[in-house]
Design an enzyme around this catalytic site. Structure first.
Site, PDB file in Angstrom:
ATOM      1  N   GLY A 226       0.756  -1.225   0.000  1.00  0.00           N
ATOM      2  CA  GLY A 226       0.000   0.000   0.000  1.00  0.00           C
ATOM      3  C   GLY A 226       0.788   1.276   0.000  1.00  0.00           C
ATOM      4  O   GLY A 226       0.221   2.349   0.192  1.00  0.00           O
ATOM      5  N   THR A 227       2.066   1.227  -0.228  1.00  0.00           N
ATOM      6  CA  THR A 227       2.866   2.451  -0.222  1.00  0.00           C
ATOM      7  C   THR A 227       2.933   3.103  -1.595  1.00  0.00           C
ATOM      8  O   THR A 227       3.732   4.010  -1.808  1.00  0.00           O
ATOM      9  CB  THR A 227       4.285   2.154   0.275  1.00  0.00           C
ATOM     10  OG1 THR A 227       4.804   1.019  -0.414  1.00  0.00           O
ATOM     11  CG2 THR A 227       4.289   1.870   1.764  1.00  0.00           C
ATOM     12  N   LYS A 229       3.369   1.626  -4.855  1.00  0.00           N
ATOM     13  CA  LYS A 229       4.317   1.132  -5.861  1.00  0.00           C
ATOM     14  C   LYS A 229       3.670   1.077  -7.246  1.00  0.00           C
ATOM     15  O   LYS A 229       4.248   1.545  -8.228  1.00  0.00           O
ATOM     16  CB  LYS A 229       4.823  -0.250  -5.433  1.00  0.00           C
ATOM     17  CG  LYS A 229       5.540  -0.250  -4.085  1.00  0.00           C
ATOM     18  CD  LYS A 229       6.062  -1.613  -3.726  1.00  0.00           C
ATOM     19  CE  LYS A 229       4.945  -2.598  -3.402  1.00  0.00           C
ATOM     20  NZ  LYS A 229       4.189  -2.218  -2.195  1.00  0.00           N
ATOM     21  N   THR A 230       2.482   0.510  -7.332  1.00  0.00           N
ATOM     22  CA  THR A 230       1.793   0.432  -8.621  1.00  0.00           C
ATOM     23  C   THR A 230       1.440   1.815  -9.134  1.00  0.00           C
ATOM     24  O   THR A 230       1.573   2.107 -10.331  1.00  0.00           O
ATOM     25  CB  THR A 230       0.530  -0.430  -8.481  1.00  0.00           C
ATOM     26  OG1 THR A 230       0.884  -1.724  -7.985  1.00  0.00           O
ATOM     27  CG2 THR A 230      -0.174  -0.586  -9.817  1.00  0.00           C
ATOM     28  N   HIS A 446      -9.566   0.522  34.250  1.00  0.00           N
ATOM     29  CA  HIS A 446      -8.452   0.014  33.441  1.00  0.00           C
ATOM     30  C   HIS A 446      -7.925   1.109  32.508  1.00  0.00           C
ATOM     31  O   HIS A 446      -6.709   1.383  32.471  1.00  0.00           O
ATOM     32  CB  HIS A 446      -8.923  -1.197  32.619  1.00  0.00           C
ATOM     33  CG  HIS A 446      -7.856  -1.832  31.797  1.00  0.00           C
ATOM     34  ND1 HIS A 446      -7.205  -2.990  32.169  1.00  0.00           N
ATOM     35  CD2 HIS A 446      -7.294  -1.469  30.607  1.00  0.00           C
ATOM     36  CE1 HIS A 446      -6.298  -3.308  31.257  1.00  0.00           C
ATOM     37  NE2 HIS A 446      -6.350  -2.399  30.285  1.00  0.00           N
ATOM     38  N   GLU A 447      -8.818   1.738  31.754  1.00  0.00           N
ATOM     39  CA  GLU A 447      -8.389   2.786  30.830  1.00  0.00           C
ATOM     40  C   GLU A 447      -7.899   4.028  31.582  1.00  0.00           C
ATOM     41  O   GLU A 447      -6.984   4.721  31.112  1.00  0.00           O
ATOM     42  CB  GLU A 447      -9.533   3.154  29.883  1.00  0.00           C
ATOM     43  CG  GLU A 447     -10.026   2.011  29.017  1.00  0.00           C
ATOM     44  CD  GLU A 447      -8.933   1.394  28.167  1.00  0.00           C
ATOM     45  OE1 GLU A 447      -7.967   2.100  27.822  1.00  0.00           O
ATOM     46  OE2 GLU A 447      -9.023   0.185  27.861  1.00  0.00           O
TER      47      GLU A 447
END
Length: 643
Positions: A226-227, A229-230, A446-447
């Site tokens: 997904g960077t 290239k195509t 917890h959060e």
């Protein structure tokens, strides 16, 4: 922190792909080559049905019965052939009121027939059918029908036939219309600079040739999925204005050995005819994997035959013809070494994940046609998405637009982007997953533990949002930190602070409820990985010294790790376990000190979360300032004393 995902950089204007062979074959019955076969089949079927109808119209009688009719003078007409006698009797058929027709078979030995008739034996004669009839009706007609049926099935399954073994499925982009250019690609400036040389060569190949040089035969684009290239390869074609041959590596592979190699030959032959042009092979690792690995050590399987043909073609064609071979892969570590040597793919361009500035540029590209609210700050969106690539950012922009439409907004606002980011990172809200009061209270503490420790330790990133709304498959809540700046290195104090933050939720549960729950599973897993990496890979253990332990196989590239090969003794392994445990316990102790010293703030934050379910940075800072007025106004993003 946000996880990384991937696809393309920007979404340029789409162009229709044209097949090399433009004329699609017409229907089966309109092809000249098949018309004769269809007529022949129709004639055979007609003959078959006519013969059957004739046999139905005539009554088959035994030969002995025919002799009786003959003795009684009841035969009106008769037609004799080699073995068959047919005709009519004087007797009338009660159904049709016409003379009854008959057919019988005549024996070769008439004397024997007469003897059998004299003794009152009822007998019939059976002759084998003619060889032509047997051949036509038992072989030609069934096989012809079967052939046409499977031909029809093949046409239904695809235009290339039943096994899809037809011509090369290469797509060539049109030279006219809207094309992808470098203006449609954002966040890959270094890669674009490298590719400008390819464009210059395609536009003016004589320039480099006049200096005695030549363009590299192959350009390999390497990067995570997904960077872009195509998209970069298409942009090179658009900038140079040359045809663009696009084929995926998996499209070379078929059922039968040799088909892939034939397609490689055809691809390069078509490219030479269209030169100057670009050949782009996407997912090169599908055919370019290292040979001699796997069950087929002999090298005769389809994939290796295709790879050998590709190597031969890249060796054989002249780079001065103007054909540039480009390929893309996200697994360069498995490619065959012969592909990467000089003279083939001798130039490798890394297309890495975008940094903060690149993400901002990508977001501007994807939102240039959107109606954005003035409150939208794309840089904040980029800060919230570290590790994301172009398709993630495109997905976020699209999700924000969808949410704006769902809520009947006139513009896309910042809350739409915030919700889109949360949806991509943690999954959609589970509005029908209702927690009971006790579980909701536990999740809130917890959060709150994560949040309070993150805002207290010296190197903790500012908390951007904390939520106890269930999302995705198993997430009951999350704490999202927003990096102040892009970081490429982590120091030992930063990693230890990260351990304390991860363990803050579990420590808060234990302090308030006296026990722990399964909600801390992912926190413990990530903390254990960080601690083990500090000990075995980063040399941050005084007991073990500045050494690395465990050798990774050569598959660790672009975030892909191979299996670890153990290269240390049992005593060292025992010491590694001790050091890892000590680091985790140290982080747990630090988190306990923070929460114990700020217990009122922990209770207040958890109570507010139970009521509001979602709190952003301003809400958290306001509440903590009320509990501790001397707290810094930046919410703890500045330097704080170490614990």
């Amino acid at each position: 922190m946000a996880d990384s995902r991937g696809s393309d950089f920007g979404v340029g204007p789409k162009k229709p792909d044209l097949e090399i062979n433009k004329r699609e074959p017409g229907p089966l019955w309109q092809r000249p080559g098949n018309l004769l076969w269809i007529y022949l089949l129709m004639m055979l079927v007609s003959l078959w049905f006519w013969q059957g109808a004739q046999q139905l119209a005539q009554e088959q009688i035994p030969y002995s019965e025919f002799l009786q009719h003959l003795d009684k003078g009841e035969v009106k007409e008769a037609l004799l052939t080699d073995h068959i006698i047919s005709g009519t009797l004087t007797e009338t058929d009660p159904k049709t009121h016409k003379p009854k027709e008959f057919v019988t078979q005549q024996p070769d030995d008439d004397a024997l027939a007469q003897s059998l008739a004299q003794h009152g034996v009822k007998f019939s004669v059976l002759h084998q059918s003619h060889w032509l009839n047997t051949f036509l009706f038992n072989w030609v007609l069934p096989l012809g029908a079967l052939f046409l049926f499977w031909g029809w099935i093949g046409r239904r399954m695809g235009s290339r036939g039943l096994l899809n073994l037809g011509a090369n499925r290469v797509r060539i982009h049109a030279d006219t219309g809207n094309q992808v250019t470098f203006d449609d690609v954002a966040g890959a400036e270094e890669a674009k600079e490298e590719l400008k040389e390819v464009i210059d060569f395609l536009k003016n190949p004589a320039h480099i040739q006049s200096l005695g040089g030549h363009m590299p035969k192959g350009v390999l684009l390497v990067g995570p999925p997904g960077t872009g290239k195509t998209l970069l390869a298409r942009a090179v074609s658009g900038e140079a204005g040359v045809p663009f041959f696009n084929i995926s590596g998996s499209e070379f592979i078929e059922l039968f050995v040799g088909v892939g190699a034939a397609r490689v030959r055809e691809l390069f032959e078509q490219a030479r005819q269209k030169a100057p042009c670009i050949i782009f092979i996407d997912e090169l690792d599908a055919i370019g994997g290292a040979r001699g690995i796997g069950p087929s050590l002999g090298g005769h399987d389809e994939r290796e035959q295709t790879l050998n043909q590709l190597l031969s073609e890249m060796d054989g064609f002249d780079p001065s013809t103007g054909v540039v071979v480009m390929a893309a892969t996200n697994r360069p570590e498995i490619l065959d070494k012969a592909l990467l040597r000089a003279g083939r793919f001798d130039r490798q361009i890394v297309v890495d994940k975008p940094d903060l500035e690149a993400r901002s540029a990508i977001l501007r590209l994807h939102t240039r046609r959107m109606k954005l609210d003035p409150s939208v700050d794309l840089r904040v969106v980029a800060q919230r998405t570290p590790g994301f690539v172009g398709a993630d950012l495109a997905n976020i922009a699209n999700e924000a637009a969808i949410r704006a439409v769902r809520h009947d907004h006139q513009t896309v606002s910042m809350p739409d982007f915030e919700e889109a980011i949360d949806r991509v990172i943690a999954g959609p809200e589970k509005k029908h997953r209702v927690l009971n009061a006790e579980e909701k209270r536990r999740v809130a503490f917890h959060e709150s533990g994560h949040t309070l420790v993150a805002m207290t330790v010296p190197t903790g990133e500012p908390v951007h949002k904390v939520s106890i709304i269930p999302r995705g498959v198993a997430a009951l809540g999350f704490t999202l930190q927003l990096p102040v700046e892009e970081k490429f290195l982590s120091t030992e104090p930063q990693l230890k602070d990260q351990l304390a933050i991860l363990l803050g939720g579990r420590v808060a549960e234990k302090m308030v409820f006296g026990d722990v729950s399964s909600g801390a599973h992912n926190d413990l897993e990530r903390a254990s990985e960080i601690a083990r990496s500090m000990v075995t890979q980063l040399g941050m253990s005084r007991a073990l010294g500045p050494l690395t332990y465990g050798r990774r196989q050569q598959l660790a590239f672009l975030g892909v790790e191979g299996q670890e090969e153990r290269n240390f003794s049992e005593d060292t392994a025992r010491l590694i376990d001790v050091e890892v445990r000590a680091l985790v316990e140290e982080g747990e102790e630090r988190a306990h000190e923070v929460l114990a010293s700020r217990r009122p703030a922990l209770d207040a934050l958890a109570d507010a979360l139970q009521k509001r379910e979602v709190m952003d940075r301003e809400d958290v800072e306001r509440l903590l300032r009320e509990q501790q007025p001397s707290m810094p106004a930046d919410g703890g993003s500045g330097q704080r004393p170490a614990l």
